[in-house]
Design a protein around this motif. Structure first.
Motif, PDB file in Angstrom:
ATOM      1  N   GLY A   6     -12.741  -2.090  13.298  1.00 40.63           N
ATOM      2  CA  GLY A   6     -11.539  -2.645  13.179  1.00 40.63           C
ATOM      3  C   GLY A   6     -10.861  -3.005  11.801  1.00 40.63           C
ATOM      4  N   GLN A   7     -11.332  -1.831  10.814  1.00 38.43           N
ATOM      5  CA  GLN A   7     -10.732  -2.087   9.247  1.00 38.43           C
ATOM      6  C   GLN A   7      -9.910  -0.694   9.169  1.00 38.43           C
ATOM      7  OE1 GLN A   7     -11.142  -4.935   7.713  1.00 38.43           O
ATOM      8  NE2 GLN A   7     -12.039  -5.540   9.424  1.00 38.43           N
ATOM      9  N   GLU A   8      -9.734   0.076  10.089  1.00 37.37           N
ATOM     10  CA  GLU A   8      -9.158   1.232   9.829  1.00 37.37           C
ATOM     11  C   GLU A   8      -7.631   1.069   9.542  1.00 37.37           C
ATOM     12  OE1 GLU A   8      -9.077   3.732  13.247  1.00 37.37           O
ATOM     13  OE2 GLU A   8     -11.220   3.363  13.546  1.00 37.37           O
ATOM     14  N   GLN A   9      -7.153   2.038   8.696  1.00 34.97           N
ATOM     15  CA  GLN A   9      -5.865   2.170   7.985  1.00 34.97           C
ATOM     16  C   GLN A   9      -4.934   2.961   9.125  1.00 34.97           C
ATOM     17  OE1 GLN A   9      -5.158   3.433   4.219  1.00 34.97           O
ATOM     18  NE2 GLN A   9      -2.763   3.283   4.356  1.00 34.97           N
ATOM     19  N   GLY A  10      -3.897   2.388   9.720  1.00 33.43           N
ATOM     20  CA  GLY A  10      -2.999   3.161  10.528  1.00 33.43           C
ATOM     21  C   GLY A  10      -2.008   3.857   9.860  1.00 33.43           C
ATOM     22  N   ALA A  11      -1.490   4.690  10.488  1.00 30.91           N
ATOM     23  CA  ALA A  11      -0.637   5.827   9.878  1.00 30.91           C
ATOM     24  C   ALA A  11       0.709   5.190   9.881  1.00 30.91           C
ATOM     25  CB  ALA A  11      -0.673   7.095  10.381  1.00 30.91           C
ATOM     26  N   ASP A  12       1.621   5.188   8.731  1.00 33.54           N
ATOM     27  CA  ASP A  12       2.841   4.935   8.729  1.00 33.54           C
ATOM     28  C   ASP A  12       3.770   6.057   9.120  1.00 33.54           C
ATOM     29  OD1 ASP A  12       2.379   2.162   7.567  1.00 33.54           O
ATOM     30  OD2 ASP A  12       1.472   3.435   5.646  1.00 33.54           O
ATOM     31  N   TYR A  13       3.354   7.276   8.922  1.00 36.72           N
ATOM     32  CA  TYR A  13       4.565   8.380   9.199  1.00 36.72           C
ATOM     33  C   TYR A  13       3.474   9.256   9.815  1.00 36.72           C
ATOM     34  CZ  TYR A  13       7.224   5.943   5.860  1.00 36.72           C
ATOM     35  OH  TYR A  13       7.928   4.471   5.029  1.00 36.72           O
ATOM     36  N   ALA A  14       4.143  10.207  10.635  1.00 37.39           N
ATOM     37  CA  ALA A  14       3.654  11.262  11.370  1.00 37.39           C
ATOM     38  C   ALA A  14       4.330  12.607  10.799  1.00 37.39           C
ATOM     39  CB  ALA A  14       3.887  11.345  13.079  1.00 37.39           C
ATOM     40  N   LEU A  15       3.681  13.690  10.416  1.00 35.42           N
ATOM     41  CA  LEU A  15       4.070  14.934  10.029  1.00 35.42           C
ATOM     42  C   LEU A  15       3.819  16.012  11.009  1.00 35.42           C
ATOM     43  CD1 LEU A  15       5.264  16.457   7.489  1.00 35.42           C
ATOM     44  CD2 LEU A  15       2.967  16.801   7.022  1.00 35.42           C
ATOM     45  N   SER A  16       4.874  16.753  11.273  1.00 38.75           N
ATOM     46  CA  SER A  16       4.600  17.688  12.515  1.00 38.75           C
ATOM     47  C   SER A  16       5.770  18.920  12.221  1.00 38.75           C
ATOM     48  CB  SER A  16       4.775  17.414  13.783  1.00 38.75           C
ATOM     49  OG  SER A  16       6.165  16.727  14.155  1.00 38.75           O
ATOM     50  N   GLY A  17       5.460  20.090  12.904  1.00 39.55           N
ATOM     51  CA  GLY A  17       6.599  21.160  12.771  1.00 39.55           C
ATOM     52  C   GLY A  17       6.110  22.584  13.213  1.00 39.55           C
ATOM     53  N   ALA A  18       6.561  23.573  12.656  1.00 40.46           N
ATOM     54  CA  ALA A  18       6.451  24.991  13.418  1.00 40.46           C
ATOM     55  C   ALA A  18       6.538  25.990  12.236  1.00 40.46           C
ATOM     56  CB  ALA A  18       7.400  25.035  14.441  1.00 40.46           C
ATOM     57  N   ILE A  19       5.862  27.240  12.684  1.00 41.06           N
ATOM     58  CA  ILE A  19       5.721  28.412  11.674  1.00 41.06           C
ATOM     59  C   ILE A  19       6.656  29.530  12.544  1.00 41.06           C
ATOM     60  CG2 ILE A  19       4.753  30.064  10.347  1.00 41.06           C
ATOM     61  CD1 ILE A  19       2.628  28.130  10.073  1.00 41.06           C
ATOM     62  N   ASN A  20       7.634  29.945  12.247  1.00 44.03           N
ATOM     63  CA  ASN A  20       8.388  31.189  12.852  1.00 44.03           C
ATOM     64  C   ASN A  20       8.426  32.239  12.025  1.00 44.03           C
ATOM     65  OD1 ASN A  20       9.809  29.657  15.541  1.00 44.03           O
ATOM     66  ND2 ASN A  20      10.060  28.383  13.843  1.00 44.03           N
ATOM     67  N   SER A  21       8.599  33.361  12.933  1.00 42.97           N
ATOM     68  CA  SER A  21       8.874  34.682  11.995  1.00 42.97           C
ATOM     69  C   SER A  21       9.897  35.594  12.562  1.00 42.97           C
ATOM     70  CB  SER A  21       7.533  35.238  11.957  1.00 42.97           C
ATOM     71  OG  SER A  21       7.181  35.781  13.018  1.00 42.97           O
ATOM     72  N   ASN A  44       0.728  -1.371   0.025  1.00 35.90           N
ATOM     73  CA  ASN A  44       0.007  -0.107  -0.048  1.00 35.90           C
ATOM     74  C   ASN A  44       0.910   1.208   0.019  1.00 35.90           C
ATOM     75  OD1 ASN A  44      -2.359  -1.507   0.149  1.00 35.90           O
ATOM     76  ND2 ASN A  44      -2.139  -1.619   2.585  1.00 35.90           N
ATOM     77  N   ARG A  45       0.082   2.359  -0.419  1.00 37.11           N
ATOM     78  CA  ARG A  45       1.035   3.779  -0.355  1.00 37.11           C
ATOM     79  C   ARG A  45       1.189   4.130   1.037  1.00 37.11           C
ATOM     80  NH1 ARG A  45      -3.019   6.928  -4.411  1.00 37.11           N
ATOM     81  NH2 ARG A  45      -4.485   5.787  -2.745  1.00 37.11           N
ATOM     82  N   PRO A  46       2.118   4.968   1.283  1.00 40.08           N
ATOM     83  CA  PRO A  46       2.450   5.305   2.788  1.00 40.08           C
ATOM     84  C   PRO A  46       1.345   6.082   3.097  1.00 40.08           C
ATOM     85  CG  PRO A  46       3.575   6.610   1.225  1.00 40.08           C
ATOM     86  CD  PRO A  46       3.215   5.444   0.554  1.00 40.08           C
ATOM     87  N   ALA A  47       0.964   5.827   4.248  1.00 42.78           N
ATOM     88  CA  ALA A  47      -0.157   6.636   5.181  1.00 42.78           C
ATOM     89  C   ALA A  47       0.398   7.754   6.050  1.00 42.78           C
ATOM     90  CB  ALA A  47      -1.311   5.925   5.634  1.00 42.78           C
ATOM     91  N   ILE A  48      -0.071   9.107   6.078  1.00 40.52           N
ATOM     92  CA  ILE A  48       0.678  10.043   6.840  1.00 40.52           C
ATOM     93  C   ILE A  48      -0.566  10.716   7.790  1.00 40.52           C
ATOM     94  CG2 ILE A  48       1.497  12.357   6.610  1.00 40.52           C
ATOM     95  CD1 ILE A  48       2.583  11.644   3.837  1.00 40.52           C
ATOM     96  N   ILE A  49       0.013  11.131   8.755  1.00 44.60           N
ATOM     97  CA  ILE A  49      -1.009  11.811   9.658  1.00 44.60           C
ATOM     98  C   ILE A  49      -0.299  12.879  10.083  1.00 44.60           C
ATOM     99  CG2 ILE A  49      -0.147  10.488  11.676  1.00 44.60           C
ATOM    100  CD1 ILE A  49      -3.173  10.720  12.874  1.00 44.60           C
ATOM    101  N   ILE A  50      -1.264  14.104  10.320  1.00 41.13           N
ATOM    102  CA  ILE A  50      -0.553  15.402  10.926  1.00 41.13           C
ATOM    103  C   ILE A  50      -0.771  15.435  12.040  1.00 41.13           C
ATOM    104  CG2 ILE A  50      -0.731  17.756  10.442  1.00 41.13           C
ATOM    105  CD1 ILE A  50      -1.425  17.551   7.615  1.00 41.13           C
ATOM    106  N   GLN A  51       0.360  15.408  12.900  1.00 41.52           N
ATOM    107  CA  GLN A  51       0.209  15.495  14.365  1.00 41.52           C
ATOM    108  C   GLN A  51      -0.146  17.115  14.852  1.00 41.52           C
ATOM    109  OE1 GLN A  51       2.355  12.854  16.619  1.00 41.52           O
ATOM    110  NE2 GLN A  51       0.556  11.995  15.705  1.00 41.52           N
TER     111      GLN A  51
END
Length: 205
Positions: free
Chosen positions: A144-159, A76-83
């Motif tokens: 019980g058929q949910e697709q779990g996330a393979d990768y977690a995306l996170s970060g920050a905005i600075n100025s 399957n294609r990678p599944a991403i979740i935004i933390q």
């Protein structure tokens, strides 16, 4: 002519003068424009910044080796979740809009899937429970058929802001990183910078 008659004579003139002044006052004009057209009224972060940064960062993220490595070992294609993406800048930024721009860019690419966050998942689980009680066997969706996330995306905005006289330079930096949820390995680290120059006699943050 007595004083009362003078007042009566002047009243029509005052009314006419008031109408002329009112007619010369400025009016507000509203114009409908294309939503994709950028309107930069200040050096503040705007909707176009959000869209362009999201698209650029997702495009960069998908060029890194982690996509190829994932597809070489998974069907399957990678599944991403935004933390979370935190706003650490000096101004208010609609982070939810930026997150939605990231999601759209990820899904549009066709190279990765997106997994809903915990709040959305909980709402969907409640709907599945309701389906178990009220929907037919042919249309209900099983638990019980949910697709779990393979990768977690996170970060920050600075100025950062640098100003002198009637000139002000505002610098925005968005940092995002992608973590393999199985190994905690950072597979991508992205950075996008925007710099804006505003020249004005007076401006506000």
């Amino acid at each position: 002519m007595n004083r009362n008659n003078s007042a009566i004579t002047l009243m029509p003139l005052l009314l006419v003068s008031g109408l002329v002044i009112s007619g010369c006052s400025s009016t507000t004009k509203v114009q409908r424009i294309d939503a994709d057209q950028e309107i930069a009224l200040s050096d503040k972060w705007n909707a176009k910044d959000s869209q362009l940064v999201a698209e650029a960062m997702v495009n960069d993220m998908l060029t890194f080796p982690w996509v190829r490595d994932h597809m070489s070992r998974e069907a399957n294609r990678p599944a991403i979740i935004i933390q979370s993406v935190r706003n650490k800048s000096h101004q208010h930024i609609a982070v939810d809009t930026f997150l939605n721009d990231l999601k759209r860019a990820i899904l549009r690419s066709g190279q990765a899937d997106f997994v809903a966050n915990s709040l959305v998942r909980q709402e969907i689980r409640e709907e599945r429970k309701d389906q178990e009680l009220n929907s037919s066997l042919e249309t209900r969706n099983e638990m019980g058929q949910e697709q779990g996330a393979d990768y977690a995306l996170s970060g920050a905005i600075n100025s950062f802001v640098d100003e002198q006289g009637d000139k002000r330079a505002t610098f925005y930096q968005v940092d995002l990183h992608l973590i393999d949820m199985t190994t905690n390995r950072e597979v991508w680290n992205g950075q996008k910078k925007i710099q804006k120059l505003q020249e004005h006699g007076s401006y506000s943050l």
